[in-house]
Design an enzyme around this catalytic site. Structure first.
Site, PDB file in Angstrom:
ATOM      1  N   HIS A   5      -9.373   7.622  -3.434  1.00  0.00           N
ATOM      2  CA  HIS A   5      -9.168   6.175  -3.434  1.00  0.00           C
ATOM      3  C   HIS A   5     -10.010   5.582  -2.300  1.00  0.00           C
ATOM      4  CE1 HIS A   5      -7.468   2.286  -3.376  1.00  0.00           C
ATOM      5  NE2 HIS A   5      -6.806   2.459  -2.245  1.00  0.00           N
ATOM      6  N   ASN A  16     -12.026  -2.197  -1.502  1.00  0.00           N
ATOM      7  CA  ASN A  16     -10.869  -1.567  -2.141  1.00  0.00           C
ATOM      8  C   ASN A  16     -10.479  -2.381  -3.377  1.00  0.00           C
ATOM      9  OD1 ASN A  16      -8.370  -0.574  -2.833  1.00  0.00           O
ATOM     10  ND2 ASN A  16      -7.522  -0.599  -0.753  1.00  0.00           N
ATOM     11  N   CYS A  56      -2.335   1.183  -5.246  1.00  0.00           N
ATOM     12  CA  CYS A  56      -3.588   1.941  -5.174  1.00  0.00           C
ATOM     13  C   CYS A  56      -3.482   3.295  -5.866  1.00  0.00           C
ATOM     14  CB  CYS A  56      -4.007   2.117  -3.720  1.00  0.00           C
ATOM     15  SG  CYS A  56      -4.420   0.542  -2.972  1.00  0.00           S
TER      16      CYS A  56
HETATM   17  O1  UT7 Z   1      -5.284   0.903  -0.260  1.00  0.00           O
HETATM   18  C1  UT7 Z   1      -4.007   0.725   0.224  1.00  0.00           C
HETATM   19  C2  UT7 Z   1      -3.821   1.486   1.441  1.00  0.00           C
HETATM   20  N1  UT7 Z   1      -4.439   0.799   2.541  1.00  0.00           N
HETATM   21  C3  UT7 Z   1      -5.075   1.460   3.462  1.00  0.00           C
HETATM   22  O2  UT7 Z   1      -5.203   2.657   3.335  1.00  0.00           O
HETATM   23  C4  UT7 Z   1      -5.613   0.698   4.642  1.00  0.00           C
HETATM   24  C5  UT7 Z   1      -5.264   1.399   5.906  1.00  0.00           C
HETATM   25  N2  UT7 Z   1      -5.666   0.712   7.126  1.00  0.00           N
HETATM   26  C6  UT7 Z   1      -6.962   0.503   7.482  1.00  0.00           C
HETATM   27  O3  UT7 Z   1      -7.877   0.746   6.725  1.00  0.00           O
HETATM   28  C7  UT7 Z   1      -7.242   0.009   8.880  1.00  0.00           C
HETATM   29  O4  UT7 Z   1      -6.067   0.070   9.647  1.00  0.00           O
HETATM   30  C8  UT7 Z   1      -7.815  -1.429   8.952  1.00  0.00           C
HETATM   31  C9  UT7 Z   1      -9.253  -1.414   8.477  1.00  0.00           C
HETATM   32  C10 UT7 Z   1      -6.979  -2.362   8.131  1.00  0.00           C
HETATM   33  C11 UT7 Z   1      -7.832  -1.893  10.420  1.00  0.00           C
HETATM   34  O5  UT7 Z   1      -8.580  -0.993  11.213  1.00  0.00           O
HETATM   35  P1  UT7 Z   1      -8.000  -0.468  12.608  1.00  0.00           P
HETATM   36  O6  UT7 Z   1      -9.028   0.401  13.183  1.00  0.00           O
HETATM   37  O7  UT7 Z   1      -6.650   0.132  12.329  1.00  0.00           O
HETATM   38  O8  UT7 Z   1      -7.918  -1.794  13.435  1.00  0.00           O
HETATM   39  P2  UT7 Z   1      -6.651  -2.468  14.129  1.00  0.00           P
HETATM   40  O9  UT7 Z   1      -5.783  -3.112  13.096  1.00  0.00           O
HETATM   41  O10 UT7 Z   1      -6.027  -1.499  15.072  1.00  0.00           O
HETATM   42  O11 UT7 Z   1      -7.362  -3.574  14.967  1.00  0.00           O
HETATM   43  C12 UT7 Z   1      -8.226  -3.254  16.065  1.00  0.00           C
HETATM   44  C13 UT7 Z   1      -8.717  -4.552  16.676  1.00  0.00           C
HETATM   45  C14 UT7 Z   1      -7.603  -5.549  16.955  1.00  0.00           C
HETATM   46  O12 UT7 Z   1      -7.953  -6.255  18.124  1.00  0.00           O
HETATM   47  P3  UT7 Z   1      -7.284  -5.869  19.531  1.00  0.00           P
HETATM   48  O13 UT7 Z   1      -5.808  -6.039  19.325  1.00  0.00           O
HETATM   49  O14 UT7 Z   1      -7.682  -4.460  19.789  1.00  0.00           O
HETATM   50  O15 UT7 Z   1      -7.902  -6.860  20.465  1.00  0.00           O
HETATM   51  C15 UT7 Z   1      -7.629  -6.483  15.781  1.00  0.00           C
HETATM   52  O16 UT7 Z   1      -7.122  -7.747  16.082  1.00  0.00           O
HETATM   53  O17 UT7 Z   1      -9.583  -5.216  15.726  1.00  0.00           O
HETATM   54  C16 UT7 Z   1      -9.105  -6.544  15.498  1.00  0.00           C
HETATM   55  N3  UT7 Z   1      -9.388  -6.887  14.104  1.00  0.00           N
HETATM   56  C17 UT7 Z   1     -10.571  -7.392  13.710  1.00  0.00           C
HETATM   57  N4  UT7 Z   1     -11.693  -7.706  14.387  1.00  0.00           N
HETATM   58  C18 UT7 Z   1     -12.729  -8.194  13.674  1.00  0.00           C
HETATM   59  C19 UT7 Z   1      -8.588  -6.742  13.022  1.00  0.00           C
HETATM   60  N5  UT7 Z   1      -9.232  -7.159  11.905  1.00  0.00           N
HETATM   61  C20 UT7 Z   1     -10.456  -7.554  12.316  1.00  0.00           C
HETATM   62  C21 UT7 Z   1     -11.578  -8.079  11.646  1.00  0.00           C
HETATM   63  N6  UT7 Z   1     -12.679  -8.368  12.357  1.00  0.00           N
HETATM   64  N7  UT7 Z   1     -11.581  -8.272  10.313  1.00  0.00           N
END
Ligand code: UT7
Length: 330
Positions: A254, A284, A113
């Site tokens: 980004h 992204n 990225c």
């Molecule tokens: O460009 C390269 C660099 N990359 C980045 O900068 C990305 C950085 N990370 C992020 O943008 C975020 O961490 C994500 C968008 C990937 C995830 O968001 P989050 O707020 O960190 O969610 P999480 O991974 O902590 O998940 C929260 C909950 C989980 O459920 P439980 O364990 O709380 O029951 C996940 O299983 O959301 C669930 N979850 C989803 N639910 C619906 C994870 N993905 C999804 C989904 N739809 N697509």
């Protein structure tokens, strides 16, 4: 007199086919509300047929047309990508052949990225050294080629696209690429990677069955580092150049997650009206996010000559950085 490199043309291309959040609801256990509130993304573009070079070519052709440029004048082509057409030859060489830029050196650069910022700095230094006069810097990724559309953690995040700038020596002193800070930290490798297809895990039936040819991310871990990394390096570049939240006209971040962008702008004290955001429409696009933003804002006449831009990114590696540009296109 020191030669400064400056962006003299900018362009982008995104494919016409879209995948909306509602489309993804049919593929994985997710929903529009979750995706929009956690990431800011509503839809992303997908290239159904073709490769990364096919994303870049239409954008390059627009630049050639706009500038009435003879491709033989281009002296270097740098392609930042993690989804090259193939391992080798480089996507840059494939592009060189397609646009008949026979006098250019051509190579790819891998910094995920942050690839566009890394390539921009490398290209700028070629101009500053006097060794090259017209450098095409391309950020292009066909992320759909390495996504597992059964993995809701990743497939909702990314899209395909390309952005291109032409770098030339600035005719005006102190315009163009003024300063930059780039960083890498290989300890981030365990949080965002694609383990298959390379020399570590050459493709076999087993690696395919295990899905090693797909992108994997520990979103939470990357999120924290991305907020810190992007904000800190942006503030560092502001301070090095005596810029304040008032004198920065545009933050060009980004586009990985709207919450990361908001946190970065907040730490810099930059008002949201001065932040380029298009993640809602494209997701992204990895190396392409920043040049696509620049191109869209330029097309709409929103960036004025003399304005101060901070470009900032964070990505796999980890790699991160920020670049200060005084915009020089009328
Ligand atoms: O460009 C390269 C660099 N990359 C980045 O900068 C990305 C950085 N990370 C992020 O943008 C975020 O961490 C994500 C968008 C990937 C995830 O968001 P989050 O707020 O960190 O969610 P999480 O991974 O902590 O998940 C929260 C909950 C989980 O459920 P439980 O364990 O709380 O029951 C996940 O299983 O959301 C669930 N979850 C989803 N639910 C619906 C994870 N993905 C999804 C989904 N739809 N697509």
């Amino acid at each position: 007199m020191k030669i400064n490199a400056t962006i003299t043309a900018v362009s982008h291309f995104v494919p016409k086919d879209k995948i909306t959040n509602h489309d993804l609801e049919k593929l994985v256990d997710t929903n529009d509300e979750w995706i929009r509130s956690r990431t800011g993304i509503s839809e992303r573009r997908i290239l159904k047929n073709g490769a990364t070079s096919d994303l870049a070519i239409p954008a390059i052709k627009k630049i050639i047309e706009q500038k009435n440029l003879d491709p033989l004048e281009i002296d270097a082509i740098i392609v930042a990508t993690v989804t090259p057409d193939m391992f080798f030859p480089s996507t840059a060489c494939i592009i060189q052949q397609k646009i008949v830029a026979k006098n250019a050196i051509a190579f790819d650069l891998s910094a995920a990225c942050s690839g566009f910022l890394y390539a921009l700095v490398v290209g700028a230094q070629m101009i500053e050294s006097g060794s090259r006069k017209k450098v095409l810097v391309i950020g292009a990724d066909k992320m759909s080629s390495i996504l597992d559309y059964k993995d809701r953690n990743t497939c909702i995040l990314f899209g395909d696209g390309a952005g291109v700038v032409l770098l030339e020596p600035s005719p005006i002193e102190n315009y163009g690429i003024i300063d930059h800070r780039l960083y890498s930290d290989g300890s981030g490798a365990e949080f965002l990677y694609m383990k298959g297809s390379g020399s570590l895990n050459p493709p076999t039936h087993e690696t395919i069955d295990k899905g090693l040819h797909y992108l994997v991310q520990d979103g939470k871990a990357v999120f924290k580092e991305a907020v810190l990394g992007m904000a800190n390096v942006s503030v560092e570049v502001m301070q090095r150049n005596n810029l304040t939240s008032e004198t920065v006209d545009w933050l060009v971040p980004h586009q990985a997650n709207l919450r990361i962008i908001d946190a970065c702008a907040e730490r810099m004290g930059i008002d949201k009206s001065k932040v380029m955001i298009n993640i809602d429409r494209y997701g992204n696009t990895t190396a392409a996010t920043i040049p696509i933003c620049l191109s869209e804002w330029h097309e709409q006449g929103k960036i004025k000559k003399g304005q101060n831009l901070i470009l900032s990114s964070f990505g796999a590696g980890y790699t991160w950085g920020a670049v200060y540009i005084k915009w020089s296109i009328d």
